[in-house]
Design an enzyme around this catalytic site. Structure first.
Site, PDB file in Angstrom:
ATOM      1  CG  ASP A  96      -1.885   1.115   1.265  1.00 13.78           C
ATOM      2  OD1 ASP A  96      -2.832   1.083   0.471  1.00 13.78           O
ATOM      3  OD2 ASP A  96      -1.693   2.039   2.078  1.00 13.78           O
ATOM      4  CD  GLU A 100      -2.822   2.810  -2.472  1.00  8.03           C
ATOM      5  OE1 GLU A 100      -3.952   3.031  -2.050  1.00  8.03           O
ATOM      6  OE2 GLU A 100      -1.790   3.194  -1.884  1.00  8.03           O
TER       7      GLU A 100
END
Length: 685
Positions: free
Chosen positions: A314, A384
């Site tokens: 992330d 991400e």
């Protein structure tokens, strides 16, 4: 006299060897020849010669018999009728073995690379606090996920992706982590996790976890030691001196947090400001410090050692910041700098996607590869990728000679708020045209950070978007509850310490029409359930043959069983403001799937006007319209309701990807051809 007796015995034994004997022993009426003590050595030599000597007559018309002595066997084995077949069989065996080895090598050489587990089926993203509560405290947990593995398997899911469940504070949905190697008590224990992982693997599924390397919680032991300048932890975070005027802290520069306002916060203990891309409770780690990189590597190894199958990394674009702390440029240069507080009001040239960031991501990949050497245990890596341009997003795939992510998460459909055929066409084409050759695409239509599909686009488009998801090339990714058409909650008093607008898509999973939608048997739930759970739930839709859940299962099954979809070419044929038309096809298969999706109002589509060379009638394989009972459709006038989608099928050997006119609109990740004669795929097409 003695010489005459020796000759007689020799002749008797020789003739006995020529008799037919079909038993397993010599005939019992043949006496053994006892050596005569009075015989001379010459007599014994004569006996031996009389058995096999050249002067002995051949055994004519006599068949070999079981139990014959080796002397007799040698007489038969040397004959051409026995020797020649034996030699023929020997050389045939040698040729057959060599041929088998050659065919095996050829098949391996021409076979395309098999799809890995993260390519072979859909991923199912779970927000664990909202999936299933097993202990009646109103919060979803790991045991709850384990209780629902049969349901997930029934969706033909191959990979379960669970968002953050590390020990953390409540800030930013548990992405402010206090301990990367502990389970937050609200979700259970490490033993619960290990049991869940074992159960997932027992089902033949894989587990992907979220990993947040960019920052920690301000309660993390590293931060506590950094703020007191303890040993190597002194520079684990990004610290800088701040000025103070009239009781106000003046930050080192104009950098802004993703959530707005300055990304610098003054720490009373260290008497310096620390940098945070997100909330002030989430200080950024200093990835220019080798010790920090080593700490993160050890955490990755910790979870991989437990058997985790992969990670979604992330916020990786925020891993590095510019060293010189230069101010970022305002979007509106005439705006008063003191009023610039929104993240979108600056160009983030010095706080995102810095030089060296991809080197760090590649180091994550190298650590993953160390655990991918065991056959069948490849470790997946996703990232991400909320980048400003598609070119920057594609960089996360890595280079032709250096692998990075297996794919960056494709969230373009998740952020789509207005549907049209042209918009959908452009999103697909943008990804497929820019994706590096040989890489694998992915598509997601929802997630915890965006409004739910039903709330964004309307209930009438749920089935159509799922049909799009499962017929595009690559890995489809589903956010929990989208398969039944859940929508955002409308509650105002959420009793949580967040921006409430980010919670609406995280409401409890709707399992049945009992209290709390079957999510929890407790007296309360951490978020309220949606008011429509009496009719929109799993139990109801499992009994409805025309439900969104049933179509989702049919589409997932089609995706799993059809080479045209899992391995075939994707060709965009046509689009307008309402519809998108494309095919899935594969060399060697004389069938083609023609997918027609209507994202506009009711329309009459004439496929013959497109000059595609289609038959006048096409078979309907799947339809989003439960009222449709059509076995065939007329390509000269195809009537489509609002949000209707069709998967049509027809037989042909004329494939679109072979035509020059469509060469720029046809894409394939790993090219393969199918041989119906041998029922195999091969790559030399």
């Amino acid at each position: 006299m003695t010489e005459d007796k020796g000759k007689t015995d020799s002749l008797r034994l020789s003739m006995k060897g020529c008799r037919t004997n079909n038993g397993f022993v010599q005939n019992e009426d043949t006496p053994e020849l006892d050596p005569d003590p009075s015989s001379s050595a010459n007599d014994l030599q004569h006996q031996a010669l009389s058995i096999a000597g050249p002067e002995e007559p051949a055994c004519q018309g006599v068949q070999p018999y079981a139990g014959m002595p080796k002397e007799v066997l040698f007489q038969f084995s040397g004959q051409a009728r026995y020797r020649v077949p034996r030699e023929i069989l020997f050389w045939l065996t040698i040729v057959a073995v060599l041929l088998l080895i050659g065919v095996t090598v050829a098949i391996i050489a021409i076979s395309p690379k098999c799809l890995d587990w993260w390519q072979a089926g859909p991923m199912y993203q779970i927000y664990p606090r909202s999936f299933k509560d097993s202990d009646k405290d109103g919060n979803g947990d790991l045991r709850g996920i384990q209780d629902k593995l049969d349901y997930i398997s029934a969706l033909n899911i191959k990979t379960i992706w669970i968002t953050s469940f590390y020990k953390s504070s409540l800030k930013d949905f548990r992405y402010g982590i206090e301990d990367f190697q502990e389970i937050d008590p609200i979700f259970g224990t490490m033993k619960d996790f290990e049991n869940l992982l074992a159960a997932i693997h027992d089902k033949g599924l894989k587990l992907v976890m979220d990993f947040i390397p960019n920052h920690t919680s301000d309660k993390h032991p590293w931060f506590e030691m950094s703020r007191t300048r303890t040993g190597k932890y002194t520079d684990y975070y990004i610290w800088h001196d701040c000025a103070h005027e009239n009781g106000l802290t003046i930050p080192p520069n104009n950098w802004l947090s993703v959530y707005g306002n300055s990304s610098w916060h003054f720490d009373e203990v260290r008497k310096q400001c620390y940098y945070h891309q997100f909330t002030k409770e989430q200080p950024d780690l200093n990835f220019r410090n080798p010790d920090v990189q080593e700490e993160i590597k050890e955490i990755i190894q910790f979870w991989l050692s437990k058997g985790v199958d992969g990670f979604r990394f992330d916020a990786v674009k925020f891993l590095l910041e510019a060293k010189d702390l230069r101010d970022e440029i305002q979007v509106n240069k005439s705006q008063n700098p003191d009023t610039v507080v929104g993240y979108s009001e600056l160009y983030h040239d010095f706080t995102a996607t810095q030089v060296g960031m991809h080197d760090i991501v590649r180091s994550f990949r190298q650590t993953m590869d160390e655990y991918s050497r065991e056959p069948g245990r490849y470790r997946f890596m996703g990232t991400e990728a909320y980048e400003d341009s598609i070119d920057r997003t594609m960089m996360y795939y890595g280079l032709s000679f250096i692998q990075e992510a297996d794919f960056p998460l494709n969230n373009y459909f998740s952020n789509l708020h207005t549907l049209s055929g042209s918009t959908v066409h452009d999103i697909i084409l943008s990804w497929m045209e820019n994706m590096p050759e040989g890489k694998w695409p992915n598509w997601m239509i929802g997630g915890p950070d965006s409004a739910r599909l039903t709330s964004r686009l309307g209930k009438q488009y749920v089935n159509t978007m799922h049909m799009l998801l499962f017929t595009l090339p690559g890995t489809p990714i589903t956010y929990y509850g989208e398969e039944i058409g859940m929508r955002d909650i409308l509650a105002t008093d959420l009793n949580e310490n967040y921006d409430s607008s980010t919670l609406f898509s995280k409401s409890p999973m709707q399992w049945d029409n009992s209290s709390n939608a079957g999510f929890s048997e407790g007296n309360h739930t951490w978020l309220p359930t949606n008011s429509d759970y009496h009719t929109v739930n799993v139990q109801v839709q499992e009994t409805q043959p025309s439900s969104a859940l049933k179509l989702y299962q049919d589409l997932s099954l089609l995706h799993a069983n059809e080479l045209l979809i899992s391995r075939g070419w994707f060709c965009l044929l046509s689009n307008d403001s309402n519809s998108v038309v494309y095919t899935r096809e594969l060399d060697g298969i004389d069938r083609v799937f023609l997918v027609v999706l209507n994202f506009g109002d009711s329309t009459l589509l004439n496929l013959q006007d497109m000059n595609l060379g289609l038959p006048t009638k096409l078979r309907v394989r799947l339809s989003t319209n439960p009222a449709s009972t059509r076995g065939e459709v007329d390509t000269g006038g195809l009537s489509l309701e609002q949000g209707e989608g069709l998967i049509l099928e027809y037989n042909t050997n004329n494939l679109f990807h072979q035509l020059t006119a469509f060469r720029d609109k046809c894409f394939v990740s790993n090219r393969a051809c199918y041989s119906s004669a041998f029922n195999i795929l091969y790559s030399v097409c």
